[in-house]
Design a protein around this motif. Structure first.
Motif, PDB file in Angstrom:
ATOM      1  N   PRO A  85      46.318  -2.167  81.001  1.00 35.54           N
ATOM      2  CA  PRO A  85      46.259  -2.525  79.571  1.00 35.54           C
ATOM      3  C   PRO A  85      46.263  -4.044  79.416  1.00 35.54           C
ATOM      4  O   PRO A  85      46.998  -4.749  80.095  1.00 35.54           O
ATOM      5  N   GLY A  86      45.403  -4.536  78.534  1.00 38.63           N
ATOM      6  CA  GLY A  86      45.288  -5.972  78.312  1.00 38.63           C
ATOM      7  C   GLY A  86      44.222  -6.641  79.161  1.00 38.63           C
ATOM      8  O   GLY A  86      43.837  -7.771  78.890  1.00 38.63           O
TER       9      GLY A  86
ATOM     10  N   PRO B  58      44.823   4.195  78.536  1.00 39.11           N
ATOM     11  CA  PRO B  58      44.049   5.398  78.821  1.00 39.11           C
ATOM     12  C   PRO B  58      44.240   6.440  77.718  1.00 39.11           C
ATOM     13  O   PRO B  58      45.264   6.466  77.038  1.00 39.11           O
ATOM     14  N   CYS B  59      43.251   7.270  77.509  1.00 39.82           N
ATOM     15  CA  CYS B  59      43.368   8.375  76.558  1.00 39.82           C
ATOM     16  C   CYS B  59      42.431   9.484  77.028  1.00 39.82           C
ATOM     17  O   CYS B  59      41.681   9.310  77.978  1.00 39.82           O
ATOM     18  N   CYS B  60      42.503  10.625  76.393  1.00 40.17           N
ATOM     19  CA  CYS B  60      41.578  11.695  76.742  1.00 40.17           C
ATOM     20  C   CYS B  60      40.705  11.988  75.529  1.00 40.17           C
ATOM     21  O   CYS B  60      41.156  11.914  74.398  1.00 40.17           O
ATOM     22  N   ARG B  61      39.453  12.273  75.804  1.00 37.49           N
ATOM     23  CA  ARG B  61      38.503  12.579  74.740  1.00 37.49           C
ATOM     24  C   ARG B  61      38.593  14.069  74.462  1.00 37.49           C
ATOM     25  O   ARG B  61      38.401  14.893  75.348  1.00 37.49           O
TER      26      ARG B  61
ATOM     27  N   TYR C  24      39.099   5.313  77.847  1.00 33.09           N
ATOM     28  CA  TYR C  24      40.096   4.324  77.428  1.00 33.09           C
ATOM     29  C   TYR C  24      39.950   3.994  75.950  1.00 33.09           C
ATOM     30  O   TYR C  24      38.835   3.963  75.423  1.00 33.09           O
ATOM     31  N   ALA C  25      41.071   3.718  75.307  1.00 34.66           N
ATOM     32  CA  ALA C  25      41.066   3.089  73.992  1.00 34.66           C
ATOM     33  C   ALA C  25      40.892   1.603  74.259  1.00 34.66           C
ATOM     34  O   ALA C  25      41.598   1.022  75.088  1.00 34.66           O
TER      35      ALA C  25
ATOM     36  N   THR D  30      34.131   6.031  77.241  1.00 33.05           N
ATOM     37  CA  THR D  30      34.234   6.801  78.473  1.00 33.05           C
ATOM     38  C   THR D  30      33.343   6.131  79.499  1.00 33.05           C
ATOM     39  O   THR D  30      32.173   5.854  79.225  1.00 33.05           O
ATOM     40  N   LEU D  31      33.889   5.853  80.666  1.00 28.57           N
ATOM     41  CA  LEU D  31      33.137   5.180  81.723  1.00 28.57           C
ATOM     42  C   LEU D  31      32.445   6.232  82.586  1.00 28.57           C
ATOM     43  O   LEU D  31      32.970   6.676  83.600  1.00 28.57           O
TER      44      LEU D  31
END
Length: 127
Positions: free
Chosen positions: A12-13, A30-33, A75-76, A92-93
């Motif tokens: 983060p950052g 991180p987050c989930c879609r 990721y957010a 999303t990568l």
């Protein structure tokens, strides 16, 4: 072109360039879609409806992991564009694939994954 294996989370950052180099983004976390089942067509998107086709009754969870992005890190982020305010969004990568251990942490279906001990992925939790 094969996808790289993601074995760790982006910090983060940290700031990164997009795969095409068109913009830069700062990782928020991180987050989930998720896929919203309420957005499914009712009862079906086809014009001809046959009784043998599956029912689209909303049984079960409303939000489920998006199958298209389940194997890739999401990721957010804040998009950083010169001369504009940072814009928050989710990316999303798809050029990366989650390693098996990281994918299990990110999109686990096991009840034990809800435990507070699992807030961090296995590689970070051991540090």
């Amino acid at each position: 072109m094969s996808a790289q294996a993601a074995t760790a989370l982006l910090e983060p950052g940290s700031e990164h360039a997009s795969p095409g180099g068109q913009y830069t983004y700062r990782v928020l976390g991180p987050c989930c879609r998720l896929f919203d089942r309420e957005e499914l067509p009712w009862p079906c998107c086809r014009l001809a409806w046959r009784s043998k086709e599956p029912s689209w009754r909303r049984v079960g969870r409303r939000f489920v992991a998006d199958l298209a992005s389940r194997r890739c890190p999401t990721y957010a982020v804040e998009l950083l564009q010169p001369g504009a305010r940072p814009t928050r969004t989710v990316i999303t990568l798809f050029t990366e694939r989650l390693g098996s251990e990281l994918q299990e942490w990110w999109y686990s279906k096991l009840p034990s994954s809800l435990d507070q001990v699992n807030r961090e992925p296995p590689s970070r939790a051991q540090k």
